[in-house]
Design a protein around this motif. Structure first.
Motif, short mmCIF file in Angstrom:
data_model
loop_
_atom_site.label_atom_id
_atom_site.label_comp_id
_atom_site.label_asym_id
_atom_site.label_seq_id
_atom_site.Cartn_x
_atom_site.Cartn_y
_atom_site.Cartn_z
N LEU A 275 41.29 35.32 45.68
CA LEU A 275 42.56 34.41 45.76
C LEU A 275 43.81 34.90 45.46
O LEU A 275 43.81 36.09 44.74
CB LEU A 275 42.09 33.39 44.51
N ILE A 276 44.76 34.53 45.78
CA ILE A 276 46.07 34.88 45.66
C ILE A 276 46.63 34.62 44.42
O ILE A 276 46.41 33.13 43.96
CB ILE A 276 47.17 34.21 46.59
N ILE B 268 33.70 40.09 35.75
CA ILE B 268 32.54 40.03 36.68
C ILE B 268 32.93 38.81 37.65
O ILE B 268 33.54 38.24 37.62
CB ILE B 268 31.18 39.32 35.89
N ASP B 269 32.11 39.36 38.88
CA ASP B 269 32.23 38.23 39.99
C ASP B 269 31.08 38.33 40.68
O ASP B 269 30.42 39.38 40.87
CB ASP B 269 33.52 38.60 40.80
N VAL B 270 30.83 37.22 41.65
CA VAL B 270 29.83 37.27 42.54
C VAL B 270 29.85 37.97 43.78
O VAL B 270 29.06 38.22 44.56
CB VAL B 270 29.42 35.72 42.75
N SER B 271 31.20 38.01 44.03
CA SER B 271 31.60 38.98 45.39
C SER B 271 31.76 40.35 45.27
O SER B 271 32.47 40.80 44.48
CB SER B 271 33.14 38.35 46.00
N LYS B 272 30.76 40.87 45.93
CA LYS B 272 31.07 42.59 45.96
C LYS B 272 32.41 43.07 46.40
O LYS B 272 32.80 44.05 45.88
CB LYS B 272 29.82 43.26 46.71
N LYS B 273 32.77 42.40 47.56
CA LYS B 273 34.08 42.80 48.11
C LYS B 273 35.40 42.47 46.97
O LYS B 273 36.30 43.25 46.95
CB LYS B 273 34.32 42.34 49.32
N SER C 117 38.12 32.21 31.87
CA SER C 117 37.30 32.16 33.21
C SER C 117 38.40 31.06 33.80
O SER C 117 38.99 30.21 33.56
CB SER C 117 36.14 31.42 33.29
N ASN C 118 38.76 31.51 35.21
CA ASN C 118 39.40 30.57 36.08
C ASN C 118 38.70 30.51 37.27
O ASN C 118 38.55 31.02 38.35
CB ASN C 118 40.64 31.19 36.64
N PRO C 119 37.26 29.56 37.08
CA PRO C 119 36.49 29.48 38.29
C PRO C 119 36.74 28.48 39.29
O PRO C 119 37.96 27.66 39.05
CB PRO C 119 35.15 28.80 37.23
N PRO C 120 35.86 28.41 39.99
CA PRO C 120 36.25 27.40 41.27
C PRO C 120 36.13 26.07 40.51
O PRO C 120 35.49 25.58 39.78
CB PRO C 120 34.91 27.41 42.21
N LEU D 154 34.67 30.48 48.43
CA LEU D 154 33.66 30.39 47.32
C LEU D 154 34.45 30.40 46.11
O LEU D 154 33.77 30.04 44.95
CB LEU D 154 33.05 32.00 47.62
N ALA D 155 35.78 30.99 45.97
CA ALA D 155 36.34 30.88 44.98
C ALA D 155 37.06 29.85 44.38
O ALA D 155 37.92 29.53 43.40
CB ALA D 155 37.33 32.34 44.82
N LEU D 156 37.30 28.75 45.39
CA LEU D 156 38.11 27.70 45.33
C LEU D 156 37.37 26.35 45.10
O LEU D 156 37.79 25.41 44.13
CB LEU D 156 38.84 27.37 46.54
#
Length: 284
Positions: free
Chosen positions: A92-93, A146-151, A189-192, A213-215
């Motif tokens: 996310l930006i 931590i994050d669920v996205s490898k990229k 946390s700033n989660p979806p 995924l992040a939104l």
């Protein structure tokens, strides 16, 4: 062509898609990034010109902007809390509202006694903007993200190097996590949190290009991430530890109830610069 002349052409060409102020701001962002020229340079020298091959770059950027690709993705960078961050389609930006969350945490947890160490965990770190900004401004903090996205994790690691801070980033699906590995003084946390029913409020440049995924969360369980993270925090925050969230502006009341029902103390809801309920904190 003189750069000043091209600026007029640039703004006019983008006028069906953006207001003049926003289009002009794009012009100067590109001018500085691609030509190392600032607005003041152009004001002081009206005779500055573009070379013919410069228009190849500018024409492509205009084409992408007409498709409403975010300018931050086109330039590959943005500024957050006074720091430069790489951004791409995997993260996310960062938003100004999130800067306010970072400011709140820094103001409440700055300690002149540098020997008093604290541990901070940022869940759903994305570009790493929260974790890195906290590490930069709280020198007594050991910060983890931590994050669920490898990229996303790869992007965050590059941003930590770019900003010369030491942050430990870990690939982890928080919804599949039964327990965190260690204790923390602060979890943030700033989660979806955007419900599908709110998609019509989302601008095209966000909806079409930023990672869903992040939104987004399902309408029938909009607080799924908050409930899970608060549950993990109950077990892994030190005594008097603090939990901070960025939240959906429409769910402030529900968030207060969630944290109070989970026995968090001193629950505080704050509004952002746009007067929307946006941040909440609770203590163990």
């Amino acid at each position: 062509m003189k750069i000043k002349q091209y600026r007029t052409q640039f703004i006019k060409e983008l006028s069906p898609f953006y207001d003049a102020y926003e289009a002009e701001s794009f012009f100067y962002l590109i001018l500085e990034e691609k030509h190392k020229l600032r607005q003041i340079d152009l004001a002081l020298n009206h005779e500055l010109t573009f070379e013919e091959n410069d228009f190849v770059i500018w024409d492509e950027l205009v084409r992408q902007l007409k498709k409403e690709v975010p300018i931050q993705y086109l330039l590959g960078k943005t500024n957050f809390y006074g720091l430069d961050f790489e951004v791409n389609e995997n993260v996310l930006i960062p938003r100004p509202e999130t800067e306010e969350l970072v400011e709140w945490i820094i103001n409440e947890n700055s300690n002149p006694d540098k020997s008093k160490k604290i541990k901070i965990l940022d869940i759903g770190t994305g570009s790493g903007c929260i974790a890195i900004s906290l590490a930069k401004n709280l020198p007594n903090a050991a910060v983890f993200g931590i994050d669920v996205s490898k990229k996303a994790i790869e992007t965050a690691k590059r941003n930590a190097v770019k900003n010369n801070v030491d942050v430990t980033f870990v690939l982890l699906d928080i919804l599949e996590t039964e327990e965190l590995r260690c204790n923390f003084d602060i979890i943030v946390s700033n989660p979806p949190y955007v419900r599908n029913l709110e998609k019509e409020e989302i601008k095209k440049n966000v909806l079409d290009y930023e990672p869903h995924l992040a939104l987004f969360v399902e309408d029938n369980d909009a607080l799924i991430f908050y409930r899970k993270i608060a549950s993990l925090a109950q077990k892994r925050l030190f005594e008097k530890g603090k939990l901070y969230f960025e939240i959906n502006q429409y769910l402030g009341k529900e968030m207060i109830e969630l944290l109070e029902n989970m026995d968090f103390k001193n629950v505080e809801l704050r509004k952002d610069i746009y007067d929307n309920d946006r941040m909440i904190k609770g203590n163990i």
